[in-house]
Design a protein around this motif. Structure first.
Motif, mmCIF file in Angstrom:
data_model
loop_
_atom_site.group_PDB
_atom_site.id
_atom_site.type_symbol
_atom_site.label_atom_id
_atom_site.label_comp_id
_atom_site.label_asym_id
_atom_site.label_seq_id
_atom_site.Cartn_x
_atom_site.Cartn_y
_atom_site.Cartn_z
ATOM 1 N N TRP A 200 0.832 -1.195 0.000
ATOM 2 C CA TRP A 200 0.000 0.000 0.000
ATOM 3 C C TRP A 200 0.877 1.260 0.000
ATOM 4 N N HIS A 201 0.407 2.288 -0.700
ATOM 5 C CA HIS A 201 1.154 3.548 -0.664
ATOM 6 C C HIS A 201 0.199 4.719 -0.837
ATOM 7 N N TRP A 202 0.699 5.916 -0.506
ATOM 8 C CA TRP A 202 -0.119 7.122 -0.610
ATOM 9 C C TRP A 202 -0.311 7.498 -2.076
ATOM 10 N N ARG A 203 -1.489 7.982 -2.385
ATOM 11 C CA ARG A 203 -1.839 8.368 -3.741
ATOM 12 C C ARG A 203 -1.355 9.786 -4.083
ATOM 13 N N HIS A 204 -1.246 10.655 -3.070
ATOM 14 C CA HIS A 204 -0.894 12.049 -3.357
ATOM 15 C C HIS A 204 0.513 12.154 -3.942
ATOM 16 N N ASP A 205 0.751 13.227 -4.663
ATOM 17 C CA ASP A 205 2.033 13.457 -5.321
ATOM 18 C C ASP A 205 3.092 13.810 -4.276
ATOM 19 N N LYS A 206 4.210 13.108 -4.284
ATOM 20 C CA LYS A 206 5.253 13.375 -3.287
ATOM 21 C C LYS A 206 5.850 14.772 -3.461
ATOM 22 N N LYS A 207 5.704 15.362 -4.645
ATOM 23 C CA LYS A 207 6.245 16.707 -4.872
ATOM 24 C C LYS A 207 5.520 17.764 -4.036
ATOM 25 N N LEU A 208 4.352 17.409 -3.486
ATOM 26 C CA LEU A 208 3.645 18.329 -2.606
ATOM 27 C C LEU A 208 4.446 18.635 -1.342
ATOM 28 N N LYS A 209 5.395 17.768 -1.007
ATOM 29 C CA LYS A 209 6.166 17.938 0.225
ATOM 30 C C LYS A 209 7.356 18.881 0.060
ATOM 31 N N ALA A 210 7.578 19.377 -1.142
ATOM 32 C CA ALA A 210 8.647 20.355 -1.349
ATOM 33 C C ALA A 210 8.227 21.710 -0.772
ATOM 34 N N GLU A 211 9.156 22.413 -0.180
ATOM 35 C CA GLU A 211 8.858 23.710 0.434
ATOM 36 C C GLU A 211 8.643 24.789 -0.625
ATOM 37 N N SER A 212 7.943 25.840 -0.230
ATOM 38 C CA SER A 212 7.682 26.963 -1.136
ATOM 39 C C SER A 212 8.977 27.704 -1.466
ATOM 40 N N LEU A 213 9.038 28.232 -2.675
ATOM 41 C CA LEU A 213 10.189 29.037 -3.084
ATOM 42 C C LEU A 213 10.042 30.491 -2.642
ATOM 43 N N TYR A 214 8.832 30.892 -2.330
ATOM 44 C CA TYR A 214 8.586 32.279 -1.937
ATOM 45 C C TYR A 214 7.330 32.333 -1.071
ATOM 46 N N ARG A 215 7.218 33.418 -0.316
ATOM 47 C CA ARG A 215 6.019 33.687 0.469
ATOM 48 C C ARG A 215 5.694 35.167 0.382
ATOM 49 N N MET A 216 4.434 35.503 0.637
ATOM 50 C CA MET A 216 4.044 36.908 0.655
ATOM 51 C C MET A 216 4.730 37.640 1.811
ATOM 52 N N THR A 217 4.834 38.952 1.657
ATOM 53 C CA THR A 217 5.261 39.795 2.771
ATOM 54 C C THR A 217 4.040 40.103 3.638
ATOM 55 N N GLU A 218 4.268 40.637 4.820
ATOM 56 C CA GLU A 218 3.155 40.995 5.708
ATOM 57 C C GLU A 218 2.250 42.027 5.053
ATOM 58 N N ALA A 219 2.840 42.987 4.358
ATOM 59 C CA ALA A 219 2.040 44.027 3.700
ATOM 60 C C ALA A 219 1.123 43.428 2.635
ATOM 61 N N GLN A 220 1.636 42.465 1.883
ATOM 62 C CA GLN A 220 0.816 41.810 0.857
ATOM 63 C C GLN A 220 -0.315 41.008 1.491
ATOM 64 N N ALA A 221 -0.001 40.282 2.572
ATOM 65 C CA ALA A 221 -1.018 39.492 3.258
ATOM 66 C C ALA A 221 -2.106 40.379 3.847
ATOM 67 N N LYS A 222 -1.723 41.548 4.354
ATOM 68 C CA LYS A 222 -2.706 42.467 4.928
ATOM 69 C C LYS A 222 -3.686 42.960 3.869
ATOM 70 N N GLN A 223 -3.209 43.132 2.636
ATOM 71 C CA GLN A 223 -4.121 43.526 1.561
ATOM 72 C C GLN A 223 -5.203 42.482 1.356
ATOM 73 N N VAL A 224 -4.808 41.207 1.424
ATOM 74 C CA VAL A 224 -5.780 40.121 1.283
ATOM 75 C C VAL A 224 -6.783 40.167 2.429
ATOM 76 N N ILE A 225 -6.279 40.259 3.648
ATOM 77 C CA ILE A 225 -7.151 40.231 4.818
ATOM 78 C C ILE A 225 -8.127 41.405 4.816
ATOM 79 N N GLU A 226 -7.657 42.574 4.415
ATOM 80 C CA GLU A 226 -8.523 43.750 4.390
ATOM 81 C C GLU A 226 -9.606 43.652 3.314
ATOM 82 N N ALA A 227 -9.405 42.780 2.334
ATOM 83 C CA ALA A 227 -10.365 42.652 1.233
ATOM 84 C C ALA A 227 -11.276 41.438 1.375
ATOM 85 N N LEU A 228 -11.229 40.755 2.520
ATOM 86 C CA LEU A 228 -12.071 39.575 2.709
ATOM 87 C C LEU A 228 -13.547 39.974 2.747
#
Length: 282
Positions: A200-228
């Motif tokens: 038995w093995h997992w069906r999901h793609d193992k590449k999902l376990k690779a870390e992100s190459l980038y993330r938003m800054t706090e200022a960018q995230a705040k724009q999202v939150i303010e527009a919810l």
């Protein structure tokens, strides 16, 4: 009774669990967390459909998860999920002329929040379970984030596949990790496992376990939150990510319920009632 459905988008064939309703009054689209799948919403969908059969319910397998296809060319950048989601919602809007509610758990909540902010005309209500807005970090971490992300891809690509002797072994492993019982976790494991000649093995793609190459800054995230959306509900388990309530700065209602990070599996009735109340009363 839930049925299977497939959405064809640009790069993927995306599977979904559905409760169909002719002349639906509302549509609820559910997005699961990282390494989970549509079956994590099965208890919640059963609760909602039993009392509200006129609501169309769709729980999507995100790219690389569940029964959905894997990436043929690369990995899974966060913003690509939003692109795929937009294509799915466009198809839903062509079929169903009714208000849409987005429900996201964990990573699915992050995706749902970003989509709701970018395409407010398509989302009437937003429900975030154990997730709030996008993940962000200091721009000073950009180079270290890029380096870690690239190196993690190398590690993941070289890691051999893992096989289990039995399906029950996989259930017990996931139950311990999620702090749930075997009955609660079994549907999710069923949708994320398959038997081969090697075990038995997992069906999901193992590449999902690779870390992100980038993330938003706090200022960018705040724009999202303010527009919810104004009709916005944050649901937190009492042993889950409780810190999210302290960073919630939008107009979101906050509901604390019994359970951990996967509280929608252990307490679906309370969450279903809260979602319906949000749809009916905003």
């Amino acid at each position: 009774m839930l049925s299977e459905r497939t959405f064809e988008v640009s790069d993927y064939s995306l599977s979904a669990l559905c409760h169909e309703s002719q002349g639906a009054s509302n549509c609820i689209l559910m997005l699961h967390g990282w390494l989970d799948n549509a079956a994590s919403f099965t208890p919640l969908m059963e609760e909602i459909s039993a009392k509200n059969p006129d609501i169309q319910l769709i729980a999507l397998d995100l790219p690389g998860h569940g029964y959905s296809s894997h990436s043929h060319s690369g990995y899974y950048p966060f913003h690509d999920y939003i692109d795929s989601l937009h294509q799915v919602i466009s198809q839903i809007n062509n079929e169903c002329d009714c208000p849409l509610t987005l429900v996201g758990h964990s990573m699915g909540a992050l995706i749902a929040s970003c989509y709701s902010a970018a395409f407010p005309e398509n989302v009437g209500h937003l429900v975030q379970i154990e997730g709030y807005g996008p993940i962000y970090e200091s721009p000073q971490n950009s180079l270290s984030r890029l380096r870690k992300g690239v190196l993690s891809r190398q590690r993941v690509s070289k890691k051999p596949p893992r096989f289990f002797e039995s399906f029950d072994e996989m259930v017990q492993l996931r139950a311990r990790r999620y702090v749930l019982n075997a009955e609660e976790i079994t549907p999710l494991v069923e949708r994320d496992s398959e038997q081969t000649e090697h075990g038995w093995h997992w069906r999901h793609d193992k590449k999902l376990k690779a870390e992100s190459l980038y993330r938003m800054t706090e200022a960018q995230a705040k724009q999202v939150i303010e527009a919810l959306p104004k009709s916005n509900l944050l649901i937190l388990g009492d042993t889950g990510f409780t810190h999210l309530s302290s960073i919630c700065t939008s107009t979101a209602q906050i509901l604390h319920i019994k359970g951990g990070h996967h509280c929608h599996l252990s307490c679906p009735r309370s969450i279903s009632e809260a979602i319906i109340a949000l749809i009916l009363f905003g």
